[in-house]
Design an enzyme around this catalytic site. Structure first.
Site, short mmCIF file in Angstrom:
data_model
loop_
_atom_site.label_atom_id
_atom_site.label_comp_id
_atom_site.label_asym_id
_atom_site.label_seq_id
_atom_site.Cartn_x
_atom_site.Cartn_y
_atom_site.Cartn_z
N HIS A 1 -6.41 3.94 -2.62
CA HIS A 1 -6.49 3.05 -1.47
C HIS A 1 -7.46 3.63 -0.46
CE1 HIS A 1 -5.49 0.66 2.00
NE2 HIS A 1 -5.22 1.77 2.66
N CYS B 1 -9.17 2.95 3.55
CA CYS B 1 -8.95 2.21 4.79
C CYS B 1 -10.23 1.68 5.42
CB CYS B 1 -8.30 3.10 5.84
SG CYS B 1 -6.66 3.57 5.43
N ILE C 1 0.83 -1.22 0.00
CA ILE C 1 0.00 0.00 0.00
C ILE C 1 0.86 1.26 0.00
CG2 ILE C 1 -1.92 1.16 1.22
CD1 ILE C 1 -2.56 -1.58 -0.11
N CYS D 1 -3.38 11.45 20.33
CA CYS D 1 -3.80 12.77 19.85
C CYS D 1 -3.29 12.97 18.43
CB CYS D 1 -3.18 13.86 20.72
SG CYS D 1 -3.73 13.75 22.42
N HIS E 1 -2.67 -4.52 11.07
CA HIS E 1 -2.80 -3.88 12.38
C HIS E 1 -2.35 -4.81 13.50
CE1 HIS E 1 -5.58 -2.09 9.52
NE2 HIS E 1 -5.22 -0.95 10.08
#
Ligand code: GLN
Ligand code: ZN
Length: 753
Positions: free
Chosen positions: A640, A642, A430, A515, A693
């Site tokens: 791409h 997500c 990716i 954050c 992930h």
């Protein structure tokens, strides 16, 4: 009577103190007592900061997330955490998982970049009241002499955002949960002679079903009768509320209704329906960082008093200030004129106070008069500043209208297949490869001026060289340069564009301790120099294989920045499209044959209201097409995204007319892909075949099975094989073997045919 109110305040701290305390606790550097002590200090500080406003929120503070706090308050702890006894251990296990428990799901809060923990309900969920946090925070605020308003996520929003882990439906729990809310309000009523309670019900700005409307009525009919001591506010935000829902609320005995006049301008039309209720008028933008025009906002409120009497109008923010940074006080690098146009949470409090005074014709002291004058001047300077307005660009954009490539996809793809010479099941990635500590050190040394530009660039080139070598060894078909020059896929582009500014401390909570620091898109956008050319052409010079160029798309750049509010978003999107159009031109002229334009945030820009979606889709697709339409027919455009659920937007995705799309499917399973088959999706597609992930290395066997399953859905000529997102958060030890297995699996499948 209160004259103003704050819907919610950032909780991360002026300098992300909460983040650092949490992370110190999680890594064992401080103990529970120390964590709770810092949390208390933070709460007290933020209460003091807000004390200039009449109604100050309590219970909007959270150690992780307020939805998670609701789960605890309602006793709705999923059964799978029942073995954890310590309350704080349990709390963080639900939020983040631990060795033996997977974390609860987290997802985006409406159309913001804040993520909440999704309640898991099932037939066996038992509810019981746990009011201790609320009671504690109320009493704590009282000690400061503040009038606290207790923030609670409303019942309808809570249930609507919950998921069922069995075949039950979250609304089945309505009666029981309502019972807990009643019990809670009885507890709260015992705290004082008069207590303000704000129920956050942003769900009401979505298109409610009849069932939801019924539940809304039942909830507030019941809750508003519990005690005359309670002044209940039903607070909405992010868009407008339809007339019927306002009437439902106005028919109950609640005290006030909160409406967003910044992101739901239509609210002005239904004001009559609020009857005798108080109006919490959201007039200061809680989602963007520009100063208000104080006088004109006061004028707008005056307009409102034609329908709602002045005593019943409470000046407020459009939503919680959670979505903007804490304070401007640390920004000493930003241009002073740009800084004058900015207003973060603390500055917005000031605006609320000034607007209230002006609106209520209160006597202003000299310093207040001065502040109002300064505000007026800053607004004028923003309107006229040459830093913002570039008339040459506006001229150029008038003729920038071609949204179609010269040939249709069917014709292009034949040319591309010949030019690029790739086999079915082409393998690629990716874009990003691991961002190692070596790379981070290199970047920070350069930023601090410890090393020269030459040394820095040489360092990046070495990483690219290494990365190309590794991809060749692995045997991938289409290579990438690895994105080592980027810390972030939006900031990197912003830094090279005229019209962007950056803060030093403009942090906004994304989830838990995480954050983000969105860049500020303040003016007309122009490209100074090519942004990616040297890296991508360098990578291409190292190999005979095709290297795919990597850009971030216009919609994603827009959705992940604080953008201007003085022109429509679509106009900014067009400017960004122009910049990318020029970059693509440079890349293809330099011989780059595939260019990927990432639209990771395309879906999150969708408006909440059905009626507004069409317009967004139109300009979002258009800006993507404007950006990419200049590509030669032989140049292949990839994109791409997500996420995986394309059911409702598949036609829109197809209309973007990218030649290849890679998507994140690994976690969602293949069921979700059926939509591509059902709708006869035209272009080529790379459904991520493993989850990046997770640190786990998927086996050859498992990926072979997955590819076979994909071949049930897609013809092999249309199918690309790739991981489901960029690899930048992974380690090389995970990436190399995973990709090797992926390529091996493809070899096995190819040999079967
Ligand atoms: N090209 C980007 C990367 O690989 C895409 C990131 C994303 O989808 N969020 O990191
Ligand atoms: Zn992704």
């Amino acid at each position: 009577m209160p004259k103003n109110s704050i819907i919610g305040f950032p909780r991360i701290g002026k300098q992300r103190e909460l983040k650092f305390a949490l992370e110190a606790f999680w890594t064992g550097k401080i103990n529970k007592g120390e964590l709770l002590k810092s949390a208390e200090e933070l709460r007290l500080k933020r209460l003091k900061h807000q004390s200039s406003v009449d109604l100050v929120s309590v219970n909007d503070f959270s150690l992780y997330d307020t939805m998670l706090d609701m789960i605890v308050m309602l006793g709705a702890i999923p059964q799978r955490f029942a073995d954890i006894k310590d309350d704080l251990t349990l709390y963080f296990a639900m939020a983040r998982g631990d060795k033996t428990h997977t974390a609860m799901e987290m997802t985006k809060w409406f159309n913001t970049n804040y993520h909440y923990i999704v309640p898991e309900l099932s037939k066996s969920t038992r509810f019981f009241l746990n009011p201790s946090k609320i009671v504690h925070e109320y009493k704590e605020a009282k000690t400061l002499g503040i009038t606290p308003k207790i923030n609670i996520i409303g019942l309808l929003t809570f249930l609507s955002l919950s998921k069922s882990v069995d075949e039950s439906n979250p609304y089945e729990h309505f009666e029981k949960v309502l019972g807990i809310y009643e019990e809670l309000l009885n507890t709260i009523a015992a705290l004082d002679d008069e207590v303000f309670v704000q129920f956050d019900e942003p769900i009401v700005v979505m298109d409610l079903t009849e069932e939801q409307k019924t539940l809304l009525r039942l909830t507030y009919e019941k809750l508003s009768k519990i005690s005359p001591k309670l002044k209940l506010i039903v607070q909405t935000y992010f868009d407008y509320v339809d007339k019927e829902s306002i009437e439902i609320l106005a028919d109950t005995d609640i005290w006030g209704i909160g409406l967003d006049f910044v992101h739901g301008k239509e609210n002005i039309e239904n004001l009559k329906s609020i009857n005798d209720k108080h109006l919490i008028a959201g007039v200061v933008d809680g989602r963007n960082i520009w100063i208000s025009d104080i006088k004109s906002v006061a004028g707008f409120l005056e307009e409102i008093t034609k329908t709602v009497s002045k005593e019943r109008v409470i000046v407020s923010t459009s939503c919680s200030l959670l979505h903007v940074p804490y304070s401007l006080c640390y920004e000493n690098k930003i241009d002073t004129d740009i800084k004058e146009w900015l207003s973060f949470s603390l500055e917005k409090l000031d605006e609320i106070v000034l607007i209230t005074k002006l609106f209520n014709n209160q006597v202003l002291n000299n310093s207040e008069k001065f502040k109002i004058e300064t505000n007026e001047k800053a607004n004028i300077s923003r309107k006229n500043s040459p830093k913002i307005h570039n008339s040459a660009l506006s001229e150029k954009l008038k003729s920038f209208t071609n949204i179609s490539r010269s040939l249709s996809f069917k014709e292009r793809i034949k040319i591309q297949k010949k030019a690029l010479n790739y086999q079915p099941l082409a393998t690629t990635t990716i874009g990003s490869f691991p961002q190692t500590s070596e790379l981070r050190n290199l970047r920070s040394a350069f930023k601090k001026g410890e090393i020269s530009l030459e040394l820095y660039e040489e360092g990046i080139k070495n990483l690219i060289k290494e990365c190309i070598k590794i991809q060749e060894t692995i045997g991938l078909d289409i290579l990438v340069h690895g994105e080592f020059e980027r810390n972030d896929m939006v900031e990197y582009f912003g830094e090279q564009l005229e019209g962007y500014a950056f803060t030093q401390n403009g942090w906004v909570q994304s989830y838990g301790s995480r954050c983000v620091k969105p860049p500020l898109l303040f003016g007309d956008i122009t490209r100074i120099n090519p942004m990616t050319l040297k890296w991508i052409t360098y990578a291409q010079s190292l190999t005979d294989k095709v290297v795919k160029g990597m850009l971030t798309g216009p919609v994603t750049i827009l959705n992940w920045s604080f953008v201007r509010n003085d022109i429509p978003r679509e106009q900014t999107a067009k400017q960004l499209a122009f910049v990318l159009h020029n970059e693509i031109e440079d890349l293809q002229n330099a011989g780059i044959k595939i260019i990927q334009v990432d639209e990771a945030a395309f879906k999150e820009g969708y408006p909440l209201r059905e009626s507004k979606k069409r317009n967004y889709e139109t300009w979002a697709v258009e800006s993507f097409k404007l950006a990419t339409s200049g590509a030669k027919e032989s140049v292949q455009i990839h994109t791409h995204m997500c996420y995986s659920n394309f059911n409702d937007i598949i036609k829109t995705i197809e209309a973007m007319d990218a030649d290849v799309i890679s998507i994140e499917t690994a976690r969602a399973g293949n069921k979700i892909l059926k939509i591509f088959k059902e709708t006869d999706y035209g272009q080529e597609i790379g459904p991520g075949i493993y989850d990046i992930h997770s640190p786990r290395i998927p086996s050859i066997e498992e990926m072979t099975v997955q590819i076979k399953a994909l071949l049930e859905i897609f013809p092999k000529e249309k199918l690309w094989i790739n991981p489901d997102c960029g690899l930048k958060t992974r380690k090389w030890e995970e990436v190399t073997p995973s990709l090797k297995n992926m390529v091996e699996a493809v070899k096995i499948i190819r040999s079967l045919k």
